[in-house]
Design a protein around this motif. Structure first.
Motif, mmCIF file in Angstrom:
data_model
loop_
_atom_site.group_PDB
_atom_site.id
_atom_site.type_symbol
_atom_site.label_atom_id
_atom_site.label_comp_id
_atom_site.label_asym_id
_atom_site.label_seq_id
_atom_site.Cartn_x
_atom_site.Cartn_y
_atom_site.Cartn_z
ATOM 1 N N LYS A 9 0.821 -1.210 0.000
ATOM 2 C CA LYS A 9 0.000 0.000 0.000
ATOM 3 C C LYS A 9 0.858 1.264 0.000
ATOM 4 N N ASP A 10 0.367 2.264 -0.736
ATOM 5 C CA ASP A 10 0.988 3.576 -0.691
ATOM 6 C C ASP A 10 0.574 4.282 0.598
ATOM 7 N N GLY A 11 1.181 5.423 0.835
ATOM 8 C CA GLY A 11 0.818 6.221 2.004
ATOM 9 C C GLY A 11 2.022 6.509 2.883
ATOM 10 N N CYS A 12 1.945 7.621 3.590
ATOM 11 C CA CYS A 12 3.003 7.954 4.534
ATOM 12 C C CYS A 12 2.849 7.103 5.791
ATOM 13 N N GLN A 13 3.875 7.096 6.623
ATOM 14 C CA GLN A 13 3.822 6.366 7.880
ATOM 15 C C GLN A 13 3.107 7.202 8.943
ATOM 16 N N PRO A 14 2.419 6.562 9.880
ATOM 17 C CA PRO A 14 1.716 7.329 10.913
ATOM 18 C C PRO A 14 2.595 8.335 11.645
ATOM 19 N N GLY A 23 -8.031 16.200 6.028
ATOM 20 C CA GLY A 23 -7.966 15.063 6.935
ATOM 21 C C GLY A 23 -7.135 13.928 6.377
ATOM 22 N N LEU A 24 -7.524 12.696 6.743
ATOM 23 C CA LEU A 24 -6.761 11.506 6.411
ATOM 24 C C LEU A 24 -7.580 10.548 5.555
ATOM 25 N N ASN A 56 -9.533 -5.949 9.408
ATOM 26 C CA ASN A 56 -8.641 -5.322 10.386
ATOM 27 C C ASN A 56 -9.314 -4.086 10.971
ATOM 28 N N PRO A 57 -10.390 -4.275 11.728
ATOM 29 C CA PRO A 57 -11.113 -3.113 12.269
ATOM 30 C C PRO A 57 -10.266 -2.251 13.200
ATOM 31 N N GLN A 58 -9.231 -2.834 13.809
ATOM 32 C CA GLN A 58 -8.372 -2.046 14.695
ATOM 33 C C GLN A 58 -7.718 -0.893 13.937
ATOM 34 N N ALA A 59 -7.442 -1.107 12.645
ATOM 35 C CA ALA A 59 -6.815 -0.045 11.844
ATOM 36 C C ALA A 59 -7.714 1.173 11.752
ATOM 37 N N PHE A 60 -9.026 0.971 11.696
ATOM 38 C CA PHE A 60 -9.945 2.110 11.673
ATOM 39 C C PHE A 60 -9.868 2.891 12.976
ATOM 40 N N SER A 61 -9.800 2.189 14.094
ATOM 41 C CA SER A 61 -9.664 2.868 15.389
ATOM 42 C C SER A 61 -8.339 3.608 15.486
ATOM 43 N N ASP A 62 -7.283 2.987 14.958
ATOM 44 C CA ASP A 62 -5.972 3.639 14.966
ATOM 45 C C ASP A 62 -6.000 4.914 14.116
ATOM 46 N N ALA A 63 -6.688 4.852 12.962
ATOM 47 C CA ALA A 63 -6.780 6.033 12.089
ATOM 48 C C ALA A 63 -7.558 7.152 12.773
ATOM 49 N N LYS A 64 -8.619 6.800 13.458
ATOM 50 C CA LYS A 64 -9.399 7.804 14.177
ATOM 51 C C LYS A 64 -8.564 8.463 15.269
ATOM 52 N N ALA A 65 -7.799 7.660 16.020
ATOM 53 C CA ALA A 65 -6.946 8.214 17.076
ATOM 54 C C ALA A 65 -5.888 9.146 16.489
ATOM 55 N N PHE A 89 -6.103 10.753 13.623
ATOM 56 C CA PHE A 89 -6.840 11.917 13.133
ATOM 57 C C PHE A 89 -7.039 12.942 14.251
ATOM 58 N N GLU A 90 -7.437 12.489 15.412
ATOM 59 C CA GLU A 90 -7.677 13.390 16.539
ATOM 60 C C GLU A 90 -6.370 13.933 17.102
ATOM 61 N N ASN A 91 -5.336 13.101 17.158
ATOM 62 C CA ASN A 91 -4.082 13.509 17.789
ATOM 63 C C ASN A 91 -3.353 14.599 17.028
ATOM 64 N N VAL A 92 -3.424 14.576 15.692
ATOM 65 C CA VAL A 92 -2.619 15.518 14.903
ATOM 66 C C VAL A 92 -3.368 16.806 14.580
ATOM 67 N N LYS A 93 -4.610 16.892 14.996
ATOM 68 C CA LYS A 93 -5.389 18.098 14.686
ATOM 69 C C LYS A 93 -4.708 19.358 15.196
ATOM 70 N N THR A 94 -4.017 19.247 16.320
ATOM 71 C CA THR A 94 -3.358 20.421 16.910
ATOM 72 C C THR A 94 -2.198 20.926 16.053
ATOM 73 N N GLU A 95 -1.730 20.113 15.096
ATOM 74 C CA GLU A 95 -0.627 20.534 14.224
ATOM 75 C C GLU A 95 -1.118 21.336 13.024
#
Length: 230
Positions: A134-139, A159-160, A168-177, A179-185
């Motif tokens: 898969k393409d994409g940057c690293q978290p 957004g993302l 792999n539903p955990q990946a969706f939760s990781d993406a949401k976390a 998404f919320e964590n980097v908003k301050t940047e």
């Protein structure tokens, strides 16, 4: 009722049911119709059902469709991998680009977007579960990219976008976390409102985790015919 109308009604109902189960407002989830490999006539028919946002993966195919469907008020999304030599057409012709994963791509899109156009909506593609294919940057690269890209003119970083491995539903939760964590940047945090994740087979899990845009192709149009790919 034609088949595409029926298909769209079923997808809308699935989104509504998933939102109800997750105790979310159904208006918080947008349906993006993924129309790659499907002919312009199918897009025109889907447009008549009320669908306005369409996602394409292949640039030349998308440009051909834009020409043949120029009389329709379609919101065009590019959801494929962004190559450096394709950014000019993307900057000029699309409303959204979902596959940005490097600063140089964002800079080119910003430089090539006309000043008299509305800002180009951008989603960062993140390889959220470290898939080799898969393409994409690293978290761990996202925060710095958000800080840099959100300051570029002619772009609106929204957004993302993620494409996790199946089941792999955990990946969706990781993406949401993330998404919320980097908003301050973000230089303009009020623009940071889009989490593009979930497709025909996993939109329920994506919506439960917080997706704001599901990218649905097969459930709307049926199986794709790659023999007609542009």
């Amino acid at each position: 009722m034609n088949s595409l109308q029926q298909s769209r009604n079923q997808v809308i109902q699935q989104i509504e049911d998933a939102c109800k189960h997750a105790r979310r407002n159904v208006e918080s989830v947008q349906l993006l119709a993924v129309s790659k490999t499907h002919p312009s006539e199918s897009l025109r028919e889907m447009y008549q059902t009320g669908q306005r946002a369409f996602g394409e993966n292949y640039l030349q195919e998308a440009l051909d469709k834009m020409e043949s469907l120029g009389d329709l008020d379609i919101e065009w999304h590019f959801i494929g991998h962004v190559q450096r030599n394709k950014t000019k057409h993307l900057a000029e012709k699309f409303a959204w680009v979902h596959g940005v994963d490097r600063l140089i791509i964002a800079e080119r899109l910003s430089n090539q977007r006309e000043a008299n156009q509305a800002p180009l909506n951008i989603c960062l593609q993140v390889n959220i579960d470290a898939q080799d294919s898969k393409d994409g940057c690293q978290p761990n690269e996202v925060a710095e990219l958000v800080k840099r890209i959100s300051q570029l003119p002619h772009l609106k970083l929204r957004g993302l976008m993620v494409i996790p491995a199946p089941n792999n539903p955990q990946a969706f939760s990781d993406a949401k976390a993330l998404f919320e964590n980097v908003k301050t940047e973000h230089a303009h945090p009020e623009d940071w409102d889009t989490l593009s994740m979930g497709m025909s087979g996993d939109m329920n899990e994506a919506i439960a985790a917080g997706s704001t845009m599901v990218r649905v192709g097969t459930a709307l149009f049926g199986a794709r015919d790659y023999s007609k790919q542009a």
